[in-house]
Design a protein around this motif. Sequence first.
Motif, short mmCIF file in Angstrom:
data_model
loop_
_atom_site.label_atom_id
_atom_site.label_comp_id
_atom_site.label_asym_id
_atom_site.label_seq_id
_atom_site.Cartn_x
_atom_site.Cartn_y
_atom_site.Cartn_z
N ARG A 92 -3.28 4.55 -2.03
CA ARG A 92 -4.42 4.99 -2.94
C ARG A 92 -5.64 4.59 -2.40
NH1 ARG A 92 -3.36 3.71 -9.34
NH2 ARG A 92 -1.42 4.64 -8.41
N LEU A 103 -3.43 -3.61 -8.81
CA LEU A 103 -2.22 -2.55 -9.15
C LEU A 103 -1.03 -3.08 -9.48
CD1 LEU A 103 -3.07 0.63 -7.01
CD2 LEU A 103 -3.50 0.40 -9.75
N PHE A 107 1.85 2.38 -3.74
CA PHE A 107 1.22 3.13 -4.20
C PHE A 107 0.38 4.06 -3.52
CE2 PHE A 107 1.01 -1.37 -6.11
CZ PHE A 107 1.38 -0.98 -7.43
N ASP A 116 0.81 -1.47 -0.14
CA ASP A 116 0.07 -0.07 0.08
C ASP A 116 0.86 1.19 0.13
OD1 ASP A 116 0.92 -0.81 2.54
OD2 ASP A 116 -1.03 0.05 3.63
N THR A 161 1.72 -3.27 -12.93
CA THR A 161 2.79 -2.39 -12.94
C THR A 161 3.65 -3.23 -13.43
OG1 THR A 161 1.81 -1.56 -10.98
CG2 THR A 161 4.26 -1.26 -11.31
N GLN A 219 -7.18 -5.29 -4.22
CA GLN A 219 -7.45 -3.80 -5.01
C GLN A 219 -5.93 -3.46 -5.24
OE1 GLN A 219 -10.51 -1.76 -2.20
NE2 GLN A 219 -10.44 -0.58 -4.22
N TYR A 220 -5.04 -3.56 -4.21
CA TYR A 220 -3.55 -3.22 -4.28
C TYR A 220 -2.90 -4.31 -5.23
CZ TYR A 220 -3.76 0.39 -1.05
OH TYR A 220 -3.88 1.65 -0.51
#
Length: 768
Positions: A631, A716, A628, A625, A720, A712-713
Amino acid sequence: MTNHAASTRPSSNFALICFSHLRWNFVFQRPQHLMTRFARNMDVLFWEEPIDDDSPTPWLELRDEGNGVTVAVPHLPGSMGGDARTAALRALLDDHVAGIGAQLIRWYYTPMMLPFSRHLAAACTVYDCMDELKNFRFAPPELMPLEQELFGLADLVFTGGYSLYEAKRESHASVHPFPSSVDAAHFAQGRALVQDVADQAGLPRPRLGFYGVIDERMDLGLIAALADARPDWTIVMVGPVVKIDPAELPQRANIAWLGSKSYAELPLYAGGWDVALMPFAINEATRFISPTKTPEYLAAGLPVVSTPIVDVIRHYGDVAGVFVADGATAFVDACDQALALRRTGDAWRIEADTLLAEQSWDQVAARMLGLILQVAEPDQPLLKPVRSDHYDYLIVGAGFAGSVMAERLAADAGKRVLVIDKRPHIAGNAFDHKDEAGILIHQYGPHIFHTNSADIFEYLSRFTAWRPYEHRVLAEVRGQLVPIPINRTTLNALFGLSLETEEQAAEFLAARAEPVTVIRSSEDVVISAVGRELYETFFQGYTRKQWGIDPSELDKSVTARVPTRTNTDDRYFTDLFQAMPRDGFTAMFAKMLDHPNIDLELGVTFEEAKRRFSFDQIVYTGPIDEYFDFRFGKLPYRSLRFEHVHEDREWAQPVAVVNYPDEKVPYTRVTEYKHLTGQQAPNTSLTYEFPSAEGDPYYPIPRPENQALFKQYEALAEATKGVLFVGRLATYRYYNMDQVVGQALATYRRHIAEERETPPLKAAALAE
C-alpha cells in the motif's frame, strides 16, 4: 582459492526422466512449464517418441535445451518393428541411465512408453495425466491396458484439471488435481504492446483471436459461423494444425490462419486482439480438458469467450471478462458482449487479476515437488496430509517464527493449526538436506545456532540433540587468512607485530582510532574504534558487497554487530550456548511440527490458502508490506544468491566460513559444511554466497527512510484484528535465529494471556 564450477541450481539427490508423447519444440505447454521448473532443482531428461529414419542402427540424439533440460530423441531404423523396437528403445534408455549418478524420478505423460521403461528402478514414479488420451483421435488400442499398468506402478497421479481428477480419483490411492496454471508476467506483455507483429498488423479490427493446437477439439463449424455472422470482424487463428486435414479448415476472407508461433511470440499476437476465443467442440476429446488458455488470455488483458467446457465454467464461469456460450448464436452474442466490455476500459480486469495472483506454474511445481519428496525421501517428513476443513489458526510460513508459534498453539494451547509455506519444504531459510554426495548442506547459506538464553536453548532442546560447535571465521586479506572479528592474532599477523597483552592491543587500536563526534553510520562505528586502515581492509568492501551501498549510508547497527577484541579469542560468537542440531535443522523442525493438532501444506501461497481453507485467526510471518498489497510501496531488502559446489578432496578450507572483503571478489563468503556438521567424508561440499538486489527478501536494509516506511505498515498491522505478525519479515528486523524463537515465544505467551481475558475474534474476512 580453488576454482569452482558455477551452478545456480540447488544440489539434488535426484534426476528426472520425463516420458512424453508431446515433443519439446511442438507447443510450449504444461510439460515444458513443469520440466523447466523442476530443472532448477535437478537434471531433467525429456524423452520423446522415436523418429524412424534410415539409420543403420538405433541411436540416441541428445539436445541441450539449457537450464538443466536435455531432450532425448531415439532414432530407429525405419524397418524395425514390434518387439525389436521395444528392445532397442530399452537398450538406448539403459545405456543413458547407466551414466546418471542420482536416484531417478520417472514422470509419464503417456503410458505408451511403459514397455521399454517399466523396469527402471525409481525413487518415485509420477503419472501426470494431463488429458484423457483414450478419447483423442487415433488413440492406440493398447493405451488403456498400459494405463492400468501405470496406475499400478505410479506412486503419484496428477491430473490436468478437476474434471479429470473426478474421473481418475478411484483409479489410484494418491490422485491430486493440478489444473493448468499461468506465467502471468509473460502474457502481461500483451497489455503493453507497442507494435503489432508483421503478419497480423494489416488485419482489420476488431480482431478476435485463438492460439493453440488446432485439432479435433476445435469446433470448425462454429468458427465458420462466427465469421459469417460478423464479416466485419477478423478471426485470427494461431497454431499448428494436427490430426485433421488442413482442407477441412473453413476459408473466409475474414479468417486468418497464421500457423504455428513460438511461446515467446504468443503475447505479441494476443496483444493485438480485442477478444480471445476458445471455440472448442463439445465432444469426448474435450470432456475433461482444463485449458491453460483461459488464465493466459486474462493475463494478456483480454476478455474471453468460450464454449461450455466444464472446467472453464467451474473455475471462471463467474469471473468478469469470461463469457461462456453454447451454440453459434449465443457465441456470437457473447463476443458482442466481450467487445462492449473491452470498450468500457480496464476496470473489469481487477477481478481477473486477483484470481491470477493465486495461480502460478512455480507454485504448481513446488506443490508437486513436495509430494514427490514425501515419497522419495520418506525419512524427511516434509508433508502431512490436511485432515480438517476448519482451523483455529492459519500460520503462514514454516520457518522459525511460524513453526514455534504452531508448536506452542498446538501443544500448549490445544489449538487446531494449519501451517503453509510457498516453498516445497519446511524450516524456512534454515532448511538443510544431503546433497548428491551425501554431505548435509544448508540450502540458503550457513545457519549457526548461538544464544545466551537458557530458556530458548531448553525449548529447542525438546526437538533435537545438539552437537557442540564454536564458530570460527577467517577473512582473506592481503594474501593471508586472519581471524574475524579482529583480535590480537589478527593485528599481529596483519602488521607483523608481537602484541602480547590486551593492554598493548588496546593501545595499538587507540592510536589508530579516529574520533567521531556523533556516531551515525556503520562507517562511523568502525573508524572511531579501529581507524580508517582497518575499516577499509575488513569492512568497507565487504559491506558494500553485502548491502549494495557504502557503510557511510548504513545505520550504525550493521557494523556494531561485529566487535573488535584485544584478546586472542577467535570465536565468532561468545554466547553461553553454542551448538548445532545433531541431525540438522530440518529434522529439528520436523519434530517441532510433528503434532496431531498440526497439519502442513507446502508449495501453497497465502492467497491460495485463503481460498481453500477455513480458519479463525492468522499468524503471518511473511513480508509485512506484501500482506498489505504494498500500500505504501515496497520495503527494501537485500537478497542472496547461492552457488553450491562439490569438491573431490577431504577439506577445502581450515574453518567453516572464510570471508572475502575485497570488492574484486564477487562473493562475500564461502562455507564448508563438514566443519559445522561434524560429518566425516573423503570429499566436501561448499557454498559461495553472492549478495543481490533481486530475489527472496533476506535482510531489511537499515536506513532511516526504510524504518519510517515500515512504521506506516506497523501501524496498519496493529490496527488489524485477528492477525499476529511474527518474525523477521513481518517485523522488518534483522533477528538471529534465537531472537526469532524468543520473539515467537513471547508473542505466543502474550497472545494466549490476552485470549484468556477476551475470546478470540472469529472473522470470516481476516485476510481481506
